[in-house]
Design a protein around this motif. Structure first.
Motif, short mmCIF file in Angstrom:
data_model
loop_
_atom_site.label_atom_id
_atom_site.label_comp_id
_atom_site.label_asym_id
_atom_site.label_seq_id
_atom_site.Cartn_x
_atom_site.Cartn_y
_atom_site.Cartn_z
N ALA A 67 20.43 -9.84 -37.22
CA ALA A 67 19.45 -10.03 -36.15
C ALA A 67 18.47 -8.86 -36.09
O ALA A 67 17.29 -9.05 -35.82
N GLU A 70 17.23 -12.91 -31.50
CA GLU A 70 17.74 -12.40 -30.22
C GLU A 70 19.01 -13.15 -29.82
O GLU A 70 19.96 -12.55 -29.32
N ASP A 71 19.03 -14.46 -30.04
CA ASP A 71 20.24 -15.24 -29.77
C ASP A 71 21.40 -14.75 -30.64
O ASP A 71 22.54 -14.64 -30.17
N MET A 72 21.11 -14.44 -31.90
CA MET A 72 22.15 -13.95 -32.81
C MET A 72 22.64 -12.57 -32.36
O MET A 72 23.84 -12.29 -32.40
N ARG A 73 21.73 -11.73 -31.90
CA ARG A 73 22.11 -10.41 -31.39
C ARG A 73 23.03 -10.56 -30.18
O ARG A 73 24.05 -9.88 -30.07
N THR A 74 22.69 -11.47 -29.29
CA THR A 74 23.51 -11.71 -28.10
C THR A 74 24.89 -12.25 -28.48
O THR A 74 25.91 -11.78 -27.97
N ALA A 75 24.91 -13.22 -29.39
CA ALA A 75 26.20 -13.78 -29.84
C ALA A 75 27.05 -12.70 -30.50
O ALA A 75 28.27 -12.64 -30.28
N ASN A 134 28.57 -10.62 -27.88
CA ASN A 134 29.66 -11.35 -27.22
C ASN A 134 30.92 -11.33 -28.07
O ASN A 134 32.04 -11.20 -27.54
N GLY A 181 13.12 -15.35 -31.65
CA GLY A 181 14.01 -15.85 -30.60
C GLY A 181 15.40 -16.13 -31.12
O GLY A 181 16.41 -15.81 -30.47
N LEU A 182 15.49 -16.72 -32.32
CA LEU A 182 16.80 -16.95 -32.94
C LEU A 182 17.51 -15.64 -33.22
O LEU A 182 18.73 -15.54 -33.06
#
Length: 122
Positions: free
Chosen positions: A25, A71-76, A79, A68-69
Protein backbone atom coordinates in the motif's frame (compact mmCIF):
# COMPACT_ATOMS: atom_id res chain seq x y z
CA UNK A 1 -10.39 -24.87 9.39
CA UNK A 2 -9.58 -27.45 12.00
CA UNK A 3 -11.59 -30.51 11.05
CA UNK A 4 -13.97 -28.30 9.07
CA UNK A 5 -15.87 -27.14 12.18
CA UNK A 6 -13.84 -24.18 13.49
CA UNK A 7 -10.92 -21.98 12.60
CA UNK A 8 -7.21 -21.72 13.20
CA UNK A 9 -5.24 -18.52 13.79
CA UNK A 10 -1.50 -18.17 13.39
CA UNK A 11 -0.56 -14.72 14.74
CA UNK A 12 2.82 -14.73 12.99
CA UNK A 13 1.11 -15.26 9.65
CA UNK A 14 -1.37 -12.48 10.42
CA UNK A 15 1.53 -10.17 11.23
CA UNK A 16 3.36 -11.09 8.03
CA UNK A 17 0.23 -10.52 5.93
CA UNK A 18 -0.44 -7.20 7.65
CA UNK A 19 3.12 -6.00 7.12
CA UNK A 20 3.07 -7.07 3.46
CA UNK A 21 -0.25 -5.30 2.88
CA UNK A 22 1.08 -2.08 4.38
CA UNK A 23 4.32 -2.31 2.40
CA UNK A 24 2.49 -2.73 -0.91
CA UNK A 25 0.00 0.00 0.00
CA UNK A 26 2.88 2.36 0.74
CA UNK A 27 4.28 1.88 -2.77
CA UNK A 28 1.07 2.53 -4.66
CA UNK A 29 0.92 6.36 -4.41
CA UNK A 30 4.47 6.67 -5.72
CA UNK A 31 3.61 4.44 -8.66
CA UNK A 32 0.29 6.15 -9.43
CA UNK A 33 2.03 9.54 -9.38
CA UNK A 34 4.01 8.31 -12.39
CA UNK A 35 0.77 7.98 -14.36
CA UNK A 36 0.19 11.72 -14.52
CA UNK A 37 3.15 12.86 -16.65
CA UNK A 38 2.72 10.48 -19.61
CA UNK A 39 -1.04 10.97 -19.57
CA UNK A 40 -0.72 14.75 -19.44
CA UNK A 41 1.81 14.72 -22.31
CA UNK A 42 -0.52 12.59 -24.40
CA UNK A 43 -3.49 14.83 -23.61
CA UNK A 44 -1.44 17.95 -24.42
CA UNK A 45 -0.61 16.43 -27.81
CA UNK A 46 -4.33 16.46 -28.62
CA UNK A 47 -5.18 20.17 -28.39
CA UNK A 48 -8.79 20.86 -29.21
CA UNK A 49 -9.74 17.19 -29.17
CA UNK A 50 -12.25 15.97 -26.64
CA UNK A 51 -10.21 12.77 -26.30
CA UNK A 52 -7.34 14.76 -24.73
CA UNK A 53 -9.54 15.99 -21.90
CA UNK A 54 -11.13 12.54 -21.58
CA UNK A 55 -7.69 10.93 -21.31
CA UNK A 56 -6.72 13.35 -18.55
CA UNK A 57 -9.96 12.68 -16.65
CA UNK A 58 -9.60 8.92 -17.09
CA UNK A 59 -6.04 8.95 -15.73
CA UNK A 60 -7.07 11.10 -12.78
CA UNK A 61 -9.95 8.74 -12.00
CA UNK A 62 -7.66 5.67 -12.13
CA UNK A 63 -5.14 7.37 -9.85
CA UNK A 64 -7.86 8.24 -7.34
CA UNK A 65 -9.23 4.70 -7.46
CA UNK A 66 -5.82 3.04 -7.00
CA UNK A 67 -4.85 5.45 -4.21
CA UNK A 68 -8.14 4.68 -2.47
CA UNK A 69 -7.52 0.94 -2.80
CA UNK A 70 -4.04 1.44 -1.36
CA UNK A 71 -5.54 3.21 1.66
CA UNK A 72 -7.99 0.34 2.12
CA UNK A 73 -5.07 -2.10 1.93
CA UNK A 74 -3.12 -0.04 4.49
CA UNK A 75 -6.12 -0.12 6.83
CA UNK A 76 -6.62 -3.87 6.37
CA UNK A 77 -2.92 -4.46 7.03
CA UNK A 78 -3.15 -2.45 10.23
CA UNK A 79 -6.19 -4.47 11.29
CA UNK A 80 -4.31 -7.73 10.69
CA UNK A 81 -1.38 -6.48 12.78
CA UNK A 82 -3.72 -5.40 15.57
CA UNK A 83 -5.51 -8.76 15.50
CA UNK A 84 -2.22 -10.66 15.74
CA UNK A 85 -1.20 -8.43 18.65
CA UNK A 86 -4.52 -9.10 20.38
CA UNK A 87 -4.12 -12.87 20.01
CA UNK A 88 -0.63 -12.70 21.50
CA UNK A 89 -1.82 -10.53 24.39
CA UNK A 90 -4.72 -12.88 25.00
CA UNK A 91 -2.34 -15.83 25.18
CA UNK A 92 -0.14 -14.01 27.69
CA UNK A 93 -3.06 -12.88 29.83
CA UNK A 94 -4.52 -16.40 29.95
CA UNK A 95 -1.17 -17.98 30.70
CA UNK A 96 -1.90 -20.46 27.92
CA UNK A 97 -5.15 -21.60 29.54
CA UNK A 98 -8.28 -21.23 27.41
CA UNK A 99 -11.07 -19.22 29.06
CA UNK A 100 -13.53 -22.14 28.96
CA UNK A 101 -11.05 -24.30 30.88
CA UNK A 102 -10.19 -21.56 33.38
CA UNK A 103 -13.47 -21.70 35.27
CA UNK A 104 -15.48 -19.36 33.04
CA UNK A 105 -18.90 -20.38 31.80
CA UNK A 106 -19.02 -21.28 28.12
CA UNK A 107 -22.58 -21.81 26.88
CA UNK A 108 -21.26 -23.16 23.56
CA UNK A 109 -18.94 -25.78 25.08
CA UNK A 110 -16.08 -24.46 22.94
CA UNK A 111 -13.02 -26.70 22.68
CA UNK A 112 -9.86 -24.63 22.30
CA UNK A 113 -6.61 -26.28 21.28
CA UNK A 114 -3.31 -24.49 21.83
CA UNK A 115 0.09 -25.10 20.42
CA UNK A 116 2.84 -22.48 20.20
CA UNK A 117 1.84 -19.81 17.69
CA UNK A 118 -1.44 -21.50 16.68
CA UNK A 119 -4.96 -20.93 17.95
CA UNK A 120 -7.70 -23.31 16.94
CA UNK A 121 -11.31 -23.48 17.99
CA UNK A 122 -13.31 -26.58 17.15
Amino acid sequence: MAGGTGFTVRPNELSAAGTNAQTVAGKVPEETARLAAPSDRAAAALPGWQSGAALHECSAAWKALLDGLAEDMRTAGGNLLATAHNYRNSDRSMGGTPVAEGGGSDPFNTKVRHSPGVHAID
